[in-house]
Design a protein around this motif. Structure first.
Motif, mmCIF file in Angstrom:
data_model
loop_
_atom_site.group_PDB
_atom_site.id
_atom_site.type_symbol
_atom_site.label_atom_id
_atom_site.label_comp_id
_atom_site.label_asym_id
_atom_site.label_seq_id
_atom_site.Cartn_x
_atom_site.Cartn_y
_atom_site.Cartn_z
ATOM 1 N N PRO A 33 16.535 4.920 -6.340
ATOM 2 C CA PRO A 33 17.463 4.021 -5.647
ATOM 3 C C PRO A 33 16.793 3.385 -4.419
ATOM 4 O O PRO A 33 16.485 4.065 -3.442
ATOM 5 N N LEU A 34 16.565 2.095 -4.505
ATOM 6 C CA LEU A 34 15.879 1.396 -3.423
ATOM 7 C C LEU A 34 16.797 1.191 -2.232
ATOM 8 O O LEU A 34 18.010 1.014 -2.381
ATOM 9 N N ALA A 35 16.201 1.176 -1.053
ATOM 10 C CA ALA A 35 16.947 0.951 0.181
ATOM 11 C C ALA A 35 16.065 0.180 1.151
ATOM 12 O O ALA A 35 14.858 0.032 0.948
ATOM 13 N N GLU A 36 16.686 -0.305 2.200
ATOM 14 C CA GLU A 36 15.942 -1.034 3.218
ATOM 15 C C GLU A 36 14.839 -0.151 3.780
ATOM 16 O O GLU A 36 15.050 1.028 4.061
ATOM 17 N N GLY A 37 13.645 -0.707 3.906
ATOM 18 C CA GLY A 37 12.503 0.052 4.402
ATOM 19 C C GLY A 37 11.576 0.538 3.313
ATOM 20 O O GLY A 37 10.429 0.900 3.582
ATOM 21 N N THR A 39 9.106 0.194 0.031
ATOM 22 C CA THR A 39 8.189 -0.787 -0.565
ATOM 23 C C THR A 39 8.079 -0.482 -2.041
ATOM 24 O O THR A 39 7.700 0.619 -2.436
ATOM 25 N N ALA A 40 8.439 -1.460 -2.867
ATOM 26 C CA ALA A 40 8.378 -1.307 -4.322
ATOM 27 C C ALA A 40 7.160 -2.044 -4.859
ATOM 28 O O ALA A 40 6.973 -3.228 -4.582
ATOM 29 N N PHE A 41 6.343 -1.341 -5.618
ATOM 30 C CA PHE A 41 5.187 -1.928 -6.289
ATOM 31 C C PHE A 41 5.575 -2.127 -7.746
ATOM 32 O O PHE A 41 5.840 -1.160 -8.461
ATOM 33 N N ILE A 42 5.658 -3.378 -8.197
ATOM 34 C CA ILE A 42 6.174 -3.695 -9.522
ATOM 35 C C ILE A 42 5.081 -4.316 -10.385
ATOM 36 O O ILE A 42 4.600 -5.416 -10.105
ATOM 37 N N VAL A 110 7.542 3.450 -4.265
ATOM 38 C CA VAL A 110 7.758 3.619 -5.703
ATOM 39 C C VAL A 110 6.916 2.591 -6.443
ATOM 40 O O VAL A 110 6.699 1.483 -5.964
ATOM 41 N N ALA A 111 6.435 2.981 -7.612
ATOM 42 C CA ALA A 111 5.760 2.052 -8.519
ATOM 43 C C ALA A 111 6.571 1.991 -9.806
ATOM 44 O O ALA A 111 6.802 3.021 -10.448
ATOM 45 N N LEU A 124 -0.210 5.151 -9.923
ATOM 46 C CA LEU A 124 -0.255 6.427 -9.209
ATOM 47 C C LEU A 124 -1.042 6.309 -7.910
ATOM 48 O O LEU A 124 -0.617 6.807 -6.850
ATOM 49 N N ASN A 125 -2.182 5.639 -7.975
ATOM 50 C CA ASN A 125 -3.056 5.549 -6.814
ATOM 51 C C ASN A 125 -2.506 4.643 -5.714
ATOM 52 O O ASN A 125 -3.001 4.662 -4.585
ATOM 53 N N SER A 126 -1.477 3.844 -6.045
ATOM 54 C CA SER A 126 -0.905 2.921 -5.064
ATOM 55 C C SER A 126 0.234 3.544 -4.264
ATOM 56 O O SER A 126 0.770 2.898 -3.355
ATOM 57 N N LEU A 127 0.592 4.780 -4.584
ATOM 58 C CA LEU A 127 1.768 5.401 -3.975
ATOM 59 C C LEU A 127 1.456 6.127 -2.665
ATOM 60 O O LEU A 127 0.350 6.618 -2.448
ATOM 61 N N ARG A 128 2.463 6.214 -1.825
ATOM 62 C CA ARG A 128 2.397 7.009 -0.598
ATOM 63 C C ARG A 128 2.547 8.493 -0.974
ATOM 64 O O ARG A 128 2.949 8.821 -2.110
ATOM 65 N N PRO A 129 2.260 9.404 -0.077
ATOM 66 C CA PRO A 129 2.567 10.809 -0.338
ATOM 67 C C PRO A 129 4.053 10.983 -0.662
ATOM 68 O O PRO A 129 4.917 10.390 -0.019
ATOM 69 N N ARG A 130 4.336 11.760 -1.688
ATOM 70 C CA ARG A 130 5.680 12.009 -2.209
ATOM 71 C C ARG A 130 6.318 10.747 -2.781
ATOM 72 O O ARG A 130 7.542 10.664 -2.923
ATOM 73 N N GLY A 131 5.505 9.764 -3.127
ATOM 74 C CA GLY A 131 6.016 8.571 -3.789
ATOM 75 C C GLY A 131 6.369 8.860 -5.235
ATOM 76 O O GLY A 131 6.043 9.915 -5.787
ATOM 77 N N CYS A 132 7.037 7.895 -5.852
ATOM 78 C CA CYS A 132 7.530 8.089 -7.217
ATOM 79 C C CYS A 132 6.986 7.019 -8.150
ATOM 80 O O CYS A 132 7.081 5.821 -7.854
#
Length: 221
Positions: A33-37, A39-42, A110-111, A124-132
């Motif tokens: 669930p996306l929220a303000e703040g 960053t979505a990598f699509i 999230v990616a 996977l490599n584009s994600l922050r720690p604990r990213g999805c």
């Protein structure tokens, strides 16, 4: 399951919403669930589902970084993407670096990856720690099995492979999602890109059109 279509919604918009629109809605409103703040990598942000996913991400207040071929970069920007990266000009490592630079070295929240085999490692490599990493398609082939320790080593990442029908377990679930999509369409926040409509008698021509790589929007028969 049948869907109640609002009188104000065109047939073309309804068809687009019930297929790719519903997928994009599930991804951005439920899977992660996306929220303000955020960053979505699509990946493939200028594709059919990608265009709708970009727009919904922006409605949710997220920042969007997308990939596409060079000729389709403008499509991503027209949908609201903040940054578009050409995967036919940049290497996977260069795209990952660009995502990190755009997020102060941290990575995306999230990616969303509907491409699969060819882009999975990049996602996977584009994600922050604990990213999805949300893997929702296999356009370039299925992703092979992954060792869970790989997710650990890359920053305690989350990985999910959603199935559309698990997100619409009831008629109410389905109609609620459709109603929100219809609402956004009528408000002008969500635009469906129907490129071409073929008559049923011209179905073979429609298939040739799609196979020719000429699509920049939805093709309906």
């Amino acid at each position: 399951q049948a869907v109640g279509v609002w009188d104000e919604i065109s047939q073309e918009d309804a068809v687009t919403c019930v297929t790719q629109g519903m997928t994009a809605h599930c991804l951005a409103r439920s899977t992660f669930p996306l929220a303000e703040g955020d960053t979505a990598f699509i990946q493939a942000a200028a594709g059919g589902t990608g265009q709708l996913l970009v727009q919904i991400a922006k409605i949710m207040g997220a920042r969007v970084i997308g990939t596409s071929s060079t000729p389709k970069l403008d499509l991503g920007y027209q949908c609201g993407a903040d940054i578009m990266l050409p995967y036919d000009q940049l290497s996977h490592d260069e795209i990952v670096q660009a995502v990190k630079e755009a997020t102060d070295g941290r990575g995306a929240s999230v990616a969303y990856d509907g491409v699969g085999l060819r882009t999975f490692e990049m996602s996977l490599n584009s994600l922050r720690p604990r990213g999805c990493c949300v893997l929702f398609g296999n356009a370039s082939g299925p992703v092979p099995p992954i060792d869970p320790l790989t997710l650990t080593s890359k920053g305690s990442l989350f990985l999910t492979r959603p199935k559309f029908y698990d997100y619409i377990e009831s008629q109410e679930d389905l109609q609620t999602r459709m109603d929100e999509l219809f609402k956004w369409v009528l408000e002008g926040k969500l635009k469906t890109n129907v490129q071409k409509v073929f008559r049923l008698a011209d179905a073979a021509e429609a298939h040739r059109f799609i196979e020719g790589g000429n699509t920049v929007g939805k093709v309906l028969i």
